[in-house]
Write a protein that holds these residues in place. Structure first.
Motif, mmCIF file in Angstrom:
data_model
loop_
_atom_site.group_PDB
_atom_site.id
_atom_site.type_symbol
_atom_site.label_atom_id
_atom_site.label_comp_id
_atom_site.label_asym_id
_atom_site.label_seq_id
_atom_site.Cartn_x
_atom_site.Cartn_y
_atom_site.Cartn_z
ATOM 1 N N GLY A 102 0.809 -1.205 0.000
ATOM 2 C CA GLY A 102 0.000 0.000 0.000
ATOM 3 C C GLY A 102 0.845 1.259 0.000
ATOM 4 N N ASP A 103 0.276 2.335 -0.552
ATOM 5 C CA ASP A 103 0.969 3.628 -0.598
ATOM 6 C C ASP A 103 -0.080 4.725 -0.604
ATOM 7 N N ILE A 104 0.187 5.797 0.125
ATOM 8 C CA ILE A 104 -0.740 6.928 0.176
ATOM 9 C C ILE A 104 0.035 8.237 0.096
ATOM 10 N N VAL A 105 -0.431 9.131 -0.761
ATOM 11 C CA VAL A 105 0.117 10.483 -0.860
ATOM 12 C C VAL A 105 -1.051 11.459 -0.808
ATOM 13 N N TYR A 106 -1.021 12.361 0.162
ATOM 14 C CA TYR A 106 -1.984 13.463 0.208
ATOM 15 C C TYR A 106 -1.187 14.754 0.229
ATOM 16 N N MET A 107 -1.549 15.672 -0.670
ATOM 17 C CA MET A 107 -0.829 16.938 -0.764
ATOM 18 C C MET A 107 -1.822 18.045 -1.096
ATOM 19 N N THR A 131 -5.184 13.428 -3.563
ATOM 20 C CA THR A 131 -5.022 12.177 -2.828
ATOM 21 C C THR A 131 -4.764 11.060 -3.827
ATOM 22 N N VAL A 132 -3.683 10.323 -3.604
ATOM 23 C CA VAL A 132 -3.329 9.183 -4.460
ATOM 24 C C VAL A 132 -3.106 7.982 -3.545
ATOM 25 N N TRP A 158 -7.506 7.970 -7.331
ATOM 26 C CA TRP A 158 -7.103 9.361 -7.483
ATOM 27 C C TRP A 158 -8.271 10.267 -7.086
ATOM 28 N N SER A 159 -7.978 11.306 -6.336
ATOM 29 C CA SER A 159 -8.950 12.358 -6.059
ATOM 30 C C SER A 159 -8.217 13.691 -6.143
ATOM 31 N N VAL A 160 -8.627 14.527 -7.094
ATOM 32 C CA VAL A 160 -7.958 15.806 -7.330
ATOM 33 C C VAL A 160 -9.001 16.919 -7.209
ATOM 34 N N THR A 179 -14.047 18.648 -7.782
ATOM 35 C CA THR A 179 -13.309 17.459 -7.348
ATOM 36 C C THR A 179 -13.482 16.374 -8.394
ATOM 37 N N ILE A 180 -12.362 15.897 -8.895
ATOM 38 C CA ILE A 180 -12.345 14.842 -9.911
ATOM 39 C C ILE A 180 -11.755 13.588 -9.262
#
Length: 267
Positions: A102-107, A131-132, A158-160, A179-180
């Motif tokens: 698992g991997d999570i990136v929120y920026m 959010t990825v 993906w949430s942008v 929000t896409i």
């Protein structure tokens, strides 16, 4: 006078008695218990969790349905100045050859100036909360004393959340946000090689999308690490990630790449 034959018989009799006496004495001594050596059994379970910091260069195009798309290019100093919050972590857990990755990136970035705008746009201000999240099954198809190779297959979410503030010609200032979000199937490889007792190299590569969510996405990382002990390690390297998504006027076409450093905890 004792005859020689009688003397020999008497000597033999006493010798036999002494032997039987020794045997009986030996039977009275308790035997020593066998020595049992402890055998360590290695658990088939293993796992690790790493918290990392990734500070990339980011460039691409962003657009939402109600407004014209804009291009942007941000270096690490731009991101630091505009960064509101970030969470970055990765981990895996394995049982024998099977596992989960698992991997999570929120920026969240706000107040970044777009570098290229259309003929009807005088200026633009871009804000993005991204959010990825990735979850993939893993299978270790090769392993020896120093090397491990795993195949990965799963999905990436993906949430942008894009906010655009534009100065349009001749309308003037306008803004919008949207929000896409979408899912991408992903496949890849993950490897690790121990160079010394303390030093190792590691790499992970993913590709996906294939028109299901985005047209295409990719994510690669390579780095070198140092193990302080069996439970604590530090890794430094380079990560690059790109995605090409469009749905009508919603556009996320972005490439990010830059240095990464993380602290890992193994259990």
């Amino acid at each position: 006078m004792i005859r020689p034959g009688v003397l020999q018989i008497a000597s033999l009799f006493f010798a036999v008695q002494i032997c039987f006496g020794a045997v009986e004495a030996a039977d009275l001594v308790a035997p020593e218990p066998p020595v049992v050596e402890a055998v360590s059994v290695e658990s088939p379970w293993s796992g690790q969790l790493a918290i990392y910091g990734w500070l990339p260069w980011m460039s691409g195009d962003a657009g939402i349905n109600s407004l014209p798309p804009v291009s942007f290019s941000l270096d690490p100093s731009d991101i630091l100045n505009a960064l509101d919050m970030t969470i970055q972590a990765t981990g895996d857990i394995s049982y024998d050859r099977f596992g989960l990755f698992g991997d999570i990136v929120y920026m969240k970035i706000s107040g970044s100036n777009a570098t290229s705008v259309g003929p009807l746009v005088a200026s633009a201000d871009l804000g993005v909360a991204m959010t990825v999240g990735t979850l993939a099954g893993a299978y270790e198809f090769y392993k020896d004393d120093t090397t491990s190779l795993k195949a990965l297959a799963g999905a990436r979410y993906w949430s942008v959340d894009t906010t655009l503030s534009l100065a349009l010609i001749p309308i003037g200032a306008t803004s919008g946000s949207e929000t896409i979000s979408w899912w991408d199937p992903v496949v890849g490889l993950r490897g690790r090689k121990q160079l010394t007792d303390k030093i190792y190299v590691t790499a992970t590569g993913l590709i996906g999308g294939f028109g299901v969510g985005s047209e295409f996405m990719w994510d690669v990382f390579g780095g070198i690490g140092y193990e302080f002990n069996d439970h604590l390690a530090i890794t430094a390297g380079w990560r690059g990630m790109g995605v090409d998504y469009s749905d009508g006027g919603d556009i996320v076409d972005m490439t990010s790449q830059g240095p990464l450093i993380g602290v890992g905890f193994r259990f």
